[in-house]
Design a protein around this motif. Structure first.
Motif, PDB file in Angstrom:
ATOM      1  N   ASN A 154      -0.141   4.170   7.892  1.00  0.00           N
ATOM      2  CA  ASN A 154      -1.595   4.345   7.800  1.00  0.00           C
ATOM      3  C   ASN A 154      -2.185   3.717   6.544  1.00  0.00           C
ATOM      4  O   ASN A 154      -3.273   3.142   6.587  1.00  0.00           O
ATOM      5  CB  ASN A 154      -1.954   5.828   7.862  1.00  0.00           C
ATOM      6  CG  ASN A 154      -1.790   6.394   9.255  1.00  0.00           C
ATOM      7  OD1 ASN A 154      -1.795   5.666  10.242  1.00  0.00           O
ATOM      8  ND2 ASN A 154      -1.636   7.707   9.351  1.00  0.00           N
ATOM      9  N   ARG A 155      -1.478   3.819   5.441  1.00  0.00           N
ATOM     10  CA  ARG A 155      -2.028   3.264   4.189  1.00  0.00           C
ATOM     11  C   ARG A 155      -2.163   1.746   4.279  1.00  0.00           C
ATOM     12  O   ARG A 155      -3.101   1.155   3.730  1.00  0.00           O
ATOM     13  CB  ARG A 155      -1.162   3.665   2.991  1.00  0.00           C
ATOM     14  CG  ARG A 155       0.259   3.162   3.039  1.00  0.00           C
ATOM     15  CD  ARG A 155       1.079   3.667   1.849  1.00  0.00           C
ATOM     16  NE  ARG A 155       2.449   3.208   1.911  1.00  0.00           N
ATOM     17  CZ  ARG A 155       2.867   2.016   1.491  1.00  0.00           C
ATOM     18  NH1 ARG A 155       1.976   1.160   0.960  1.00  0.00           N
ATOM     19  NH2 ARG A 155       4.118   1.653   1.582  1.00  0.00           N
ATOM     20  N   ALA A 172      -5.186   1.032   6.645  1.00  0.00           N
ATOM     21  CA  ALA A 172      -6.438   1.232   5.918  1.00  0.00           C
ATOM     22  C   ALA A 172      -6.688   0.091   4.934  1.00  0.00           C
ATOM     23  O   ALA A 172      -7.800  -0.441   4.848  1.00  0.00           O
ATOM     24  CB  ALA A 172      -6.415   2.575   5.190  1.00  0.00           C
ATOM     25  N   THR A 200      -4.426  11.648  12.072  1.00  0.00           N
ATOM     26  CA  THR A 200      -4.458  10.252  11.638  1.00  0.00           C
ATOM     27  C   THR A 200      -5.869   9.833  11.251  1.00  0.00           C
ATOM     28  O   THR A 200      -6.065   9.121  10.253  1.00  0.00           O
ATOM     29  CB  THR A 200      -3.923   9.335  12.755  1.00  0.00           C
ATOM     30  OG1 THR A 200      -2.542   9.659  12.990  1.00  0.00           O
ATOM     31  CG2 THR A 200      -4.035   7.869  12.371  1.00  0.00           C
ATOM     32  N   LEU A 237      -6.769   8.436   7.545  1.00  0.00           N
ATOM     33  CA  LEU A 237      -7.389   7.126   7.333  1.00  0.00           C
ATOM     34  C   LEU A 237      -8.726   7.250   6.607  1.00  0.00           C
ATOM     35  O   LEU A 237      -9.080   6.397   5.792  1.00  0.00           O
ATOM     36  CB  LEU A 237      -7.571   6.418   8.677  1.00  0.00           C
ATOM     37  CG  LEU A 237      -6.292   5.908   9.342  1.00  0.00           C
ATOM     38  CD1 LEU A 237      -6.573   5.419  10.754  1.00  0.00           C
ATOM     39  CD2 LEU A 237      -5.644   4.789   8.519  1.00  0.00           C
TER      40      LEU A 237
END
Length: 232
Positions: free
Chosen positions: A116-117, A120, A142, A146
């Motif tokens: 996710n990082r 993003a 999630t 985000l």
């Protein structure tokens, strides 16, 4: 035209992982995307699209004062995301002309096994940090993560009985114009099809899962568009 991925020396490690996962889980899609057995699927869901180059900034400037029948802005951004890990995470960046019933897809993000990082960071780098993004609401954790990572406008898409078919019907009223830079989207539109009954071969009123990720992202992003002046 798609060619055998093993012959493409410019593929990234992420692209190769995507093809290997595809080979195991989605053999039909692998034959088309991975091996280059290109063809147009029977029972396509969207036939109202074309590939065409365009300048999205010029279109935004040209249409900035356009209004719909209600007096609201008619040229609006539509950003949608479908989550995955072994399945791809898919993001669509587009603008919709509600007055002329056209959708211009100018950006795509399509990756597997991406944290996710990193998702993003990539979308923020590409200018979507403050954008309103409609994402798959089945994964609220999630979405929240985000948002904390900087995608401040991300929010869950509306879901419910009939939402998939209703969203498809809405998009079928638009002409969809896809930038040649969005090759995954072009492949999806060329192959996203209705299911067939295994016995009778009759086309069913339900989409196949193959090639659905970017199509779901597009549907989420467009959920607030009006149809003939009425919100659906």
């Amino acid at each position: 035209m798609t060619t055998n991925y093993k012959m493409n020396e410019f593929l990234s490690e992420s692209d190769i992982r995507l093809y290997e996962i595809m080979k195991e889980r989605y053999p039909r899609r692998y034959r088309i995307e991975g091996l280059g057995e290109w063809g147009i699927a029977e029972g396509l869901i969207y036939e109202n699209w074309k590939e065409e180059d365009f300048d999205i900034q010029a279109l935004i400037e040209k249409n900035k004062n356009k209004r719909d029948k209600r007096g609201n802005p008619a040229f609006v951004s539509v950003f949608g995301m479908d989550f995955g890990y072994n399945d791809p995470t898919a993001f669509i960046g587009a603008y919709a002309d509600k007055a002329d019933y056209k959708i211009y897809i100018y950006y795509e993000f399509f990756e597997v096994q991406m944290e996710n990082r990193k998702i993003a960071a990539k979308l923020i780098e590409d200018g979507f940090g403050e954008s309103i993004i409609r994402a798959d609401s089945e994964d609220p954790r999630t979405i929240n993560e985000l948002r904390l990572l900087g995608l401040r406008g991300i929010r869950g898409a509306k879901k419910g009985a009939g939402s998939v078919l209703g969203g498809i019907q809405k998009l079928q009223d638009y002409e969809i114009i896809v930038s040649p830079r969005c090759q995954h989207t072009i492949e999806a539109l060329s192959n996203y099809a209705w299911k067939k009954d295994r016995i009778s071969d009759k086309i069913l009123n339900e989409p196949e899962h193959d090639f659905s990720h970017l199509m779901d992202a597009l549907r989420y992003g467009c959920e607030d568009l009006s149809k003939f002046g009425i919100m659906v």
